[in-house]
Design a protein around this motif. Sequence first.
Motif, PDB file in Angstrom:
ATOM      1  N   UNK A  16      21.410  10.269  18.643  1.00 38.28           N
ATOM      2  CA  UNK A  16      20.507  10.166  19.802  1.00 38.28           C
ATOM      3  C   UNK A  16      20.736  11.328  20.764  1.00 38.28           C
ATOM      4  N   UNK A  17      22.005  11.641  21.020  1.00 39.16           N
ATOM      5  CA  UNK A  17      22.336  12.733  21.931  1.00 39.16           C
ATOM      6  C   UNK A  17      21.773  14.052  21.406  1.00 39.16           C
ATOM      7  N   UNK A  18      21.995  14.323  20.140  1.00 39.45           N
ATOM      8  CA  UNK A  18      21.516  15.577  19.563  1.00 39.45           C
ATOM      9  C   UNK A  18      19.990  15.629  19.530  1.00 39.45           C
ATOM     10  N   UNK A  19      19.347  14.524  19.263  1.00 38.82           N
ATOM     11  CA  UNK A  19      17.871  14.484  19.275  1.00 38.82           C
ATOM     12  C   UNK A  19      17.342  14.787  20.674  1.00 38.82           C
ATOM     13  N   UNK A  20      17.959  14.165  21.690  1.00 38.17           N
ATOM     14  CA  UNK A  20      17.516  14.384  23.068  1.00 38.17           C
ATOM     15  C   UNK A  20      17.701  15.839  23.481  1.00 38.17           C
ATOM     16  N   UNK A  21      18.858  16.398  23.159  1.00 43.51           N
ATOM     17  CA  UNK A  21      19.131  17.792  23.527  1.00 43.51           C
ATOM     18  C   UNK A  21      18.234  18.757  22.769  1.00 43.51           C
ATOM     19  N   UNK A  62      29.003   4.404  25.203  1.00 43.56           N
ATOM     20  CA  UNK A  62      28.551   4.223  23.824  1.00 43.56           C
ATOM     21  C   UNK A  62      29.148   5.219  22.838  1.00 43.56           C
ATOM     22  N   UNK A  63      29.365   6.434  23.272  1.00 45.56           N
ATOM     23  CA  UNK A  63      29.837   7.468  22.355  1.00 45.56           C
ATOM     24  C   UNK A  63      31.357   7.646  22.364  1.00 45.56           C
ATOM     25  N   UNK A  64      32.017   7.013  23.320  1.00 41.95           N
ATOM     26  CA  UNK A  64      33.486   7.052  23.411  1.00 41.95           C
ATOM     27  C   UNK A  64      34.024   8.480  23.322  1.00 41.95           C
ATOM     28  N   UNK A  65      34.895   8.762  22.356  1.00 42.35           N
ATOM     29  CA  UNK A  65      35.546  10.073  22.227  1.00 42.35           C
ATOM     30  C   UNK A  65      34.547  11.206  22.013  1.00 42.35           C
ATOM     31  N   UNK A  66      33.447  10.908  21.368  1.00 40.74           N
ATOM     32  CA  UNK A  66      32.452  11.943  21.093  1.00 40.74           C
ATOM     33  C   UNK A  66      31.882  12.506  22.388  1.00 40.74           C
ATOM     34  N   UNK A  67      31.746  11.650  23.403  1.00 41.64           N
ATOM     35  CA  UNK A  67      31.225  12.139  24.689  1.00 41.64           C
ATOM     36  C   UNK A  67      32.193  13.135  25.315  1.00 41.64           C
ATOM     37  N   UNK A  68      33.480  12.892  25.187  1.00 39.99           N
ATOM     38  CA  UNK A  68      34.472  13.832  25.698  1.00 39.99           C
ATOM     39  C   UNK A  68      34.421  15.158  24.967  1.00 39.99           C
ATOM     40  N   UNK A  69      34.199  15.105  23.675  1.00 40.13           N
ATOM     41  CA  UNK A  69      34.065  16.337  22.892  1.00 40.13           C
ATOM     42  C   UNK A  69      32.801  17.090  23.305  1.00 40.13           C
ATOM     43  N   UNK A  70      31.733  16.350  23.587  1.00 43.19           N
ATOM     44  CA  UNK A  70      30.493  16.987  24.045  1.00 43.19           C
ATOM     45  C   UNK A  70      30.716  17.674  25.393  1.00 43.19           C
TER      46      UNK A  70
END
Length: 90
Positions: A16-21, A62-70
């Motif tokens: 979802x994040x990648x689609x939005x971006x 919702x994205x947990x660790x992935x949000x930190x990496x983003x």
Amino acid sequence: MKEIIIDGSAISTSPDLHEALSGALNFPAHYGKNLDALYDCLTEIGEDLHLELRNWHHIEANLKDYSGKAVYVFHCAMDDNPHLTVTLRP
């Protein structure tokens, strides 16, 4: 300066994040929809751009660790591209 605002309340997964971006920033069709590809596309932006992601707390929940990496990717891209600023709003 161009400004793009993305509402994070509709983002519940990393795809979802990648689609939005990719949609908001008009990334090329071959965009890999991963953090390495995100960095590459953000650092190739050649015009002044401010990206604001609202409701970031929803993405973090919702994205947990992935949000930190983003977030790390956003910071690295801003360091390497003087045309880019990113703001994360709770």
